[in-house]
Enzyme design. Structure first.
Site, PDB file in Angstrom:
ATOM      1  N   ASP A  33      24.576  51.438  -3.896  1.00 34.02           N
ATOM      2  CA  ASP A  33      23.668  52.484  -3.405  1.00 34.02           C
ATOM      3  C   ASP A  33      24.309  53.864  -3.566  1.00 34.02           C
ATOM      4  O   ASP A  33      24.295  54.683  -2.640  1.00 34.02           O
ATOM      5  CB  ASP A  33      23.294  52.228  -1.943  1.00 34.02           C
ATOM      6  CG  ASP A  33      22.058  53.019  -1.519  1.00 34.02           C
ATOM      7  OD1 ASP A  33      21.273  53.427  -2.407  1.00 34.02           O
ATOM      8  OD2 ASP A  33      21.860  53.230  -0.304  1.00 34.02           O
TER       9      ASP A  33
ATOM     10  N   SER B 101      17.239  53.105  10.694  1.00 32.58           N
ATOM     11  CA  SER B 101      17.300  52.450  12.005  1.00 32.58           C
ATOM     12  C   SER B 101      18.507  52.930  12.796  1.00 32.58           C
ATOM     13  O   SER B 101      19.041  52.197  13.621  1.00 32.58           O
ATOM     14  CB  SER B 101      17.369  50.931  11.818  1.00 32.58           C
ATOM     15  OG  SER B 101      18.490  50.592  11.023  1.00 32.58           O
TER      16      SER B 101
ATOM     17  N   GLY C 129      19.128  57.848  10.109  1.00 34.84           N
ATOM     18  CA  GLY C 129      18.883  56.842   9.085  1.00 34.84           C
ATOM     19  C   GLY C 129      17.600  56.107   9.403  1.00 34.84           C
ATOM     20  O   GLY C 129      16.842  56.496  10.303  1.00 34.84           O
TER      21      GLY C 129
END
Length: 406
Positions: free
Chosen positions: A153, A35, A33
């Site tokens: 999302d 982070s 991802g």
């Protein structure tokens, strides 16, 4: 699928993650991802396999303000995941650990990966397969909305597949609780899946905000994408793509739609309504005729003799259908030269050849480009769009600002 390992993917040392290491043995990397890194891991006591999302939250990489923001967002995600635990189409949070430098979230291992990767391989899905996927997705979304949770999302990258090709909704990083009548104003999500009211809200301070309806818009975009192999809203200039979204400009013009039913087109149209009040809810979408074929029918009460006769006739009919399907109609030279792309077998042959030659960069028309579906760009923090448009950015002119607002 194992990914290459870089210096930033090194495992935390034992001291930084003692509790996690005592229970789990981390293995190969299966995803990344912005982070975080996702690894396959094995439970030391049982040998069961899981997926662990490892996030570094050290002061070396993030400011104190960013650290608190990441920790708060992760804790909020964990709280929501525990609240919706047990739903068959939502990812299950098995364990979580937190140290001064790392956070660990242990999930079910979804061996088939992302729906996005599956779509990349298949290019476009059949109505039957799409019906099954969308029914499961809408059931998950309806469950979230009943519990006053909005995901914000939804996209193929956040839908995972298990060994039986059943979906699980994941990545609740942007999710939040939303009480009835409450509105949100924060701009977050993925550009191609943003609902018009999210964009308008960021450009107009007097806009009332948005609600759970944004998830249904994203479902409409996903449904369109699964069937066409390309998104409904795309333009090489993002500013024009955003205007297309705000005005609900999309078309069923690509050749793939020639073979799609009017029923599924009607469902897409009712999900991609610019007015959120006119958009279907998740519960209403599940009652749409497109999903009628998913409902199980009552079994026939037949005698053994009748069952045998039905089986015989079924086998004979299946054999006749299989035989007739291999008898292709003769293809004339004139028909091939006149419009080769109108012939389904030839069209598939052309598409397959083009896809093998050029990979994902297959142009689908002047206003459609499959590249939009497969582009991977590093996410950047979302500023307020109005600020972006009214600033002195060299990438966007005043004419384009007027174009978007007109």
């Amino acid at each position: 699928m194992t990914l290459d390992v870089g210096p930033e993917d090194e495992l935390p040392d034992w001291a930084a993650a003692k509790e996690f290491y005592q229970k789990y043995d981390p293995k190969d990397i299966i995803g990344r991802g912005v982070s975080s890194v996702v690894r396959r891991c094995v439970h030391r006591a049982t040998g069961d396999e899981f997926a662990v999302k490892i996030m570094e939250v050290s002061a070396e990489r993030l400011s104190l303000e960013q650290l608190e923001e990441v920790r708060d967002a992760t804790r909020r995600e964990m709280h929501i995941l525990r609240q919706v635990a047990g739903h068959p189409h939502i990812i299950t949070l098995i364990d979580s650990y937190e140290s001064s430098s790392f956070m660990f979230l242990v999930f079910d291992l979804m061996r088939k990966g992302e729906l996005f990767d599956y779509l990349t391989e298949k290019v476009a899905l059949s109505e039957k397969e799409t019906r099954s996927i969308m029914r499961s997705l809408l059931e998950a979304v309806n469950f979230l909305h009943v519990n006053n949770i909005v995901h914000r999302d939804l996209k193929p990258e956040n839908i995972l597949l298990d060994d039986n090709m059943q979906i699980r909704l994941s990545d609740f990083g942007f999710s939040c609780h939303l009480e009835p009548g409450e509105k949100l104003r924060e701009l977050c999500g993925t550009p191609g899946y943003l609902a018009p009211e999210i964009l308008k809200c960021s450009m107009d301070e007097t806009h009332p905000g948005y609600g759970k309806e944004v998830d249904l818009w994203a479902c409409g975009v996903i449904l369109f994408t699964l069937l066409a192999g390309s998104p409904p809203f795309w333009h090489r200039r993002q500013i024009l793509m955003l205007r297309m979204i705000m005005e609900g400009q999309y078309q069923f013009s690509s050749p793939e739609w020639d073979d799609r039913s009017n029923t599924v087109k009607d469902l897409i149209a009712k999900l991609l309504q610019v007015d959120p009040n006119a958009r279907l809810t998740a519960e209403q979408a599940l009652q749409h005729p497109f999903f009628e074929r998913c409902k199980g029918s009552q079994p026939w009460n037949l005698t053994p003799r009748q069952r045998f006769r039905v089986a015989v006739w079924t086998i004979l009919a299946a054999g006749r259908v299989a035989l007739s399907s291999h008898r292709l109609r003769p293809l004339t030279k004139n028909a091939l030269l006149r419009d080769p792309y109108a012939l389904r077998p030839v069209r598939r042959l052309i598409d397959n050849c083009a896809f093998r030659l050029y990979g994902h960069w297959v142009k689908k028309g002047e206003q459609q480009n499959r590249a939009a579906l497969f582009q991977h760009q590093p996410p950047r923090p979302f500023p307020i769009i109005a600020t972006d448009l009214e600033g002195d950015s060299s990438a966007i002119t005043e004419d384009e600002v007027t174009l978007v607002r007109s």
